[in-house]
Design an enzyme around this catalytic site. Structure first.
Site, PDB file in Angstrom:
ATOM      1  N   ASP A  52       0.975  -1.061  -0.041  1.00 63.48           N
ATOM      2  CA  ASP A  52      -0.150  -0.036   0.049  1.00 63.48           C
ATOM      3  C   ASP A  52       1.344   1.204  -0.352  1.00 63.48           C
ATOM      4  O   ASP A  52       2.044   1.619   1.039  1.00 63.48           O
ATOM      5  CB  ASP A  52      -1.083   0.314   1.250  1.00 63.48           C
ATOM      6  N   TYR A 141      -8.826  14.714  -9.777  1.00 65.40           N
ATOM      7  CA  TYR A 141      -7.915  13.580 -10.448  1.00 65.40           C
ATOM      8  C   TYR A 141      -6.957  15.040 -10.813  1.00 65.40           C
ATOM      9  O   TYR A 141      -5.739  15.275 -10.889  1.00 65.40           O
ATOM     10  CB  TYR A 141      -8.838  13.076 -11.676  1.00 65.40           C
ATOM     11  N   LYS A 145      -3.371  16.268 -10.437  1.00 65.28           N
ATOM     12  CA  LYS A 145      -1.457  15.660 -11.448  1.00 65.28           C
ATOM     13  C   LYS A 145      -1.021  17.339 -11.683  1.00 65.28           C
ATOM     14  O   LYS A 145       0.573  16.905 -11.197  1.00 65.28           O
ATOM     15  CB  LYS A 145      -2.227  14.934 -12.661  1.00 65.28           C
TER      16      LYS A 145
END
Length: 313
Positions: A52, A141, A145
């Site tokens: 993880d 998202y 990024k």
């Protein structure tokens, strides 16, 4: 690169990247990791570790044991999935990235992680989107990024970490089916064309987005990582693309091989909204100039390859 650890190795890119790197560098020199055991026969029975990416201690243990010279950090949640649970997306996408960068800094490792066209936003130029331009994404998202691009730049400039990355468009593959991305229609449509002879797209008909066949994406990663560092001016966010397409264009190409194929629409407002915030076509000139990026697949060649491979399955 001689010994490589891959995080998120069972994901959209990681599976095929693992296989290609093992082919090139040897099974013993490529260690894939993910949060679950592999199901693919191609990955079973070979070196693999459970990780993880939020667990820095476990990451350090694996790195200490394997002694890589490179980390390829592929673990991330994709665009539509991020919108369903933004806090969890931040924990995975940014927490995992910081852990991997810190590991690279502490052990002087070469580092790769992908960005995305999702790093752009509604105010970014839609056509021929430049390498350096305004980036104001409106999705979690996209925020992840952009933050990742800046963070990788920081680790290079502040600590001297050899960080490298690309902004991937939608990636199309017959090996692994989609996992929560806005560009997933361009993968699903090929599978459904073979299975059912029809497809219902969640993206509207005239929505152009950049795409790339997965083989080109894998080659781009390897080519960038093997490039002379002195040639790299941008490092962590190279625009790469092979084609700008919409659902009608894909359907028309499929019909050349499956004449009775039918395309329908049931537009998902969430994913459609994300798609409309992205560019229609980006400019990959700097990747071509600085490290020789040169995709081999256009829509026609990709369609033939996808349909044949899915039939063979």
């Amino acid at each position: 690169m001689e010994r490589i650890i891959i995080t998120g190795a069972l994901g959209q890119i990681g599976t095929e990247l693992t296989l290609k790197l093992r082919e090139k560098y040897g099974d013993e020199n490529v260690l894939p990791t993910d949060i679950k055991e592999p199901e693919s026969d191609e990955l079973k029975g070979k070196p693999f570790e459970i990780l993880d990416v939020r667990d820095k201690t476990r990451m350090d243990e694996i790195v200490e044991d394997f002694k890589p010279d490179t980390i390829m950090h592929m673990a991330a949640l994709l665009s539509a999935t991020c919108e369903k649970n933004p806090q969890f997306a931040w924990d995975i996408n940014m927490g995992g990235l910081v852990n991997a960068l810190e590991t690279a800094r502490e052990r002087d490792l070469k580092f790769f992680t992908p960005s995305s066209i999702g790093a752009f936003g509604p105010s970014t130029p839609k056509e021929n989107t430049p390498q350096v331009t305004i980036q104001r994404p409106t999705t979690m998202y996209g925020v992840n990024k952009v933050s990742g691009e800046l963070l990788c730049d920081y680790y290079h400039e502040k600590f001297g970490v050899d960080t490298r990355g690309v902004r991937f468009p939608g990636l199309i593959s017959h090996v692994k089916e989609p996992g929560g991305g806005t560009t997933d229609y361009a993968v699903e449509i090929f599978f459904e064309a073979i299975r059912n002879g029809q497809y219902t797209s969640f993206i509207d008909k005239n929505t152009n987005m950049d795409m790339m066949y997965m083989d080109d994406a894998i080659e781009a990663i390897i080519k960038l990582m093997e490039a002379d560092a002195s040639n790299l001016e941008h490092r962590n966010a190279f625009n790469v693309t092979a084609m700008s397409i919409n659902p009608e264009m894909v359907a028309n190409e499929i019909k050349k091989h499956i004449p009775d194929f039918k395309l329908f629409y049931d537009v998902d407002p969430v994913r459609q909204g994300i798609a409309e915030s992205w560019p229609n076509a980006i400019d990959a000139t700097e990747a071509e100039r600085q490290w020789g990026f040169a995709p081999q697949y256009d829509l026609e060649k990709m369609t033939v390859t996808m349909l044949e491979a899915i039939r063979n399955k």
